[in-house]
Design an enzyme around this catalytic site. Structure first.
Site, PDB file in Angstrom:
ATOM      1  N   HIS A 197     -23.401 128.186  99.160  1.00  0.00           N
ATOM      2  CA  HIS A 197     -24.591 127.376  98.894  1.00  0.00           C
ATOM      3  C   HIS A 197     -24.782 126.437 100.075  1.00  0.00           C
ATOM      4  O   HIS A 197     -23.907 125.641 100.398  1.00  0.00           O
ATOM      5  CB  HIS A 197     -24.433 126.568  97.603  1.00  0.00           C
ATOM      6  N   CYS A 198     -25.928 126.544 100.726  1.00  0.00           N
ATOM      7  CA  CYS A 198     -26.201 125.761 101.932  1.00  0.00           C
ATOM      8  C   CYS A 198     -27.075 124.566 101.568  1.00  0.00           C
ATOM      9  O   CYS A 198     -28.241 124.741 101.182  1.00  0.00           O
ATOM     10  CB  CYS A 198     -26.902 126.627 102.980  1.00  0.00           C
TER      11      CYS A 198
END
Length: 366
Positions: A197-198
């Site tokens: 998850h960025c």
């Protein structure tokens, strides 16, 4: 309802039985000690010890579970910390996206106001044409891929299809998990071929937007490197002027020149820093792509390799089809012209695979 009532009555029966046995043992010990006779202090100490043992047994009977261990207790203790981290990351994702947009816009404005006029006035015509074409090409690729990586869904397992290949059941979604699928606690959903998850995208990197993410990292690194190299001479000049400004008693530079110098210094420091930091991340993901692994699978495969080595076996990654084929699958290159139309130019083509069908992992013995 029958199952719930039977389990509840069984639990209560076990608890009452444990309490009856404890009381019976407690009375027997007290009668034995009373019949022997002895000092009052010993009798009181024995009763306190028995009361302590009975309290421990009662407490254990209330919370004992055969599945409980130290890892479960640590997970329960750190659950509030995980909740805070997930929610902070989720809300700060919007802030990070705005920060990326703001910093990128500031770099573009400084280039147009201070760097580009110097190039147009001092460079030969062929260098001017190269800078104009290269700079705007990089800018277009950065903006396009960042927008697509942020707005494109990474892909989720279909909930309407019952007969889909799965390797496990998600404990939070209570749905089948296809191969390479993992649950994201921030998005609160299972993601196909999840990488991570960025927060800078405020989105998960998965099957359908991994190409956009990697292309953004690559072109942003090249764009920052281009700005850093192009403004190096202006940076050295501006840095020397700033040094003289603070050394001489009355500054002779006018306000516009001082603002331009500070802007050039800001541009060079920012782009150079991003080039080093984002370049390292891009290199890391290039290695993962060459090995047909995601960030999550990298840790899983490493542990699996160690485990199989102890048994005299070798772990084989079933998704690894050769370095060049791995890149072709990610970039969607099917023909030679696709290296230009799909890699060097903006393209919204989808991956060839659906992210659900995948071969089973295989191992081979020595």
């Amino acid at each position: 309802m029958r199952t719930g009532s039977s389990s509840s009555s069984s639990w209560r029966w076990q608890l009452s039985r444990a309490m009856r046995l404890s009381l019976r043992w407690f009375r027997r010990c007290r009668l034995q000690r009373g019949g022997r006779g002895g000092a009052t202090e010993r009798r009181i100490g024995g009763r306190l010890l028995e009361l302590w043992s009975y309290s421990r047994l009662l407490l254990t009977s209330l919370h004992f579970n055969s599945l409980t261990n130290a890892d479960t207790l640590l997970d329960c203790a750190f659950e509030p910390v995980y909740w805070i981290v997930d929610n902070v990351t989720r809300w700060f994702g919007v802030v990070f996206v705005c920060l990326v947009t703001l910093l990128t816009t500031s770099v573009v404005v400084i280039v147009y106001l201070f760097v580009l006029p110097t190039i147009l006035s001092t460079y030969p015509s062929y260098w001017v044409a190269w800078h104009l074409s290269c700079g705007h090409w990089l800018l277009t690729m950065v903006v396009f891929h960042y927008y697509k990586a942020t707005t494109t869904s990474p892909g989720h397992p279909p909930k309407d299809k019952i007969h889909i290949p799965s390797v496990s059941i998600c404990k939070k979604c209570i749905t089948p998990k296809p191969p390479r699928t993992h649950h994201c606690s921030i998005c609160n959903a299972c993601v196909l071929k999840m990488d991570h998850h960025c927060p800078w995208l405020n989105n998960c990197v998965g099957h359908f937007n991994q190409r956009y993410f990697f292309s953004f990292c690559l072109y942003m690194t090249l764009g920052c490197f281009y700005c850093s190299v192009s403004s190096k001479a202006l940076f050295l000049e501006a840095y020397g002027a700033i040094e003289r400004y603070y050394q001489t008693p009355p500054p002779t530079d006018i306000y516009i020149e001082t603002t331009a110098q500070k802007s050039i210094i800001f541009l060079w420091v920012l782009t150079s820093t991003v080039t080093v930091a984002l370049g390292g991340l891009t290199l890391w993901h290039s290695i993962l792509i060459s090995r047909a692994e995601t960030s999550v699978e990298r840790h899983i495969n490493h542990k699996e390799t160690k485990r199989l080595q102890e048994k005299g076996k070798v772990f084989k990654n079933p998704y690894h089809h050769g370095t060049m084929n791995n890149w072709k699958l990610l970039l969607g290159v099917e023909e030679r012209r696709h290296w230009v139309t799909r890699v060097l130019l903006p393209s919204s083509h989808l991956p060839n695979e659906d992210g659900i069908m995948a071969p089973e992992p295989a191992v081979t013995a020595h």
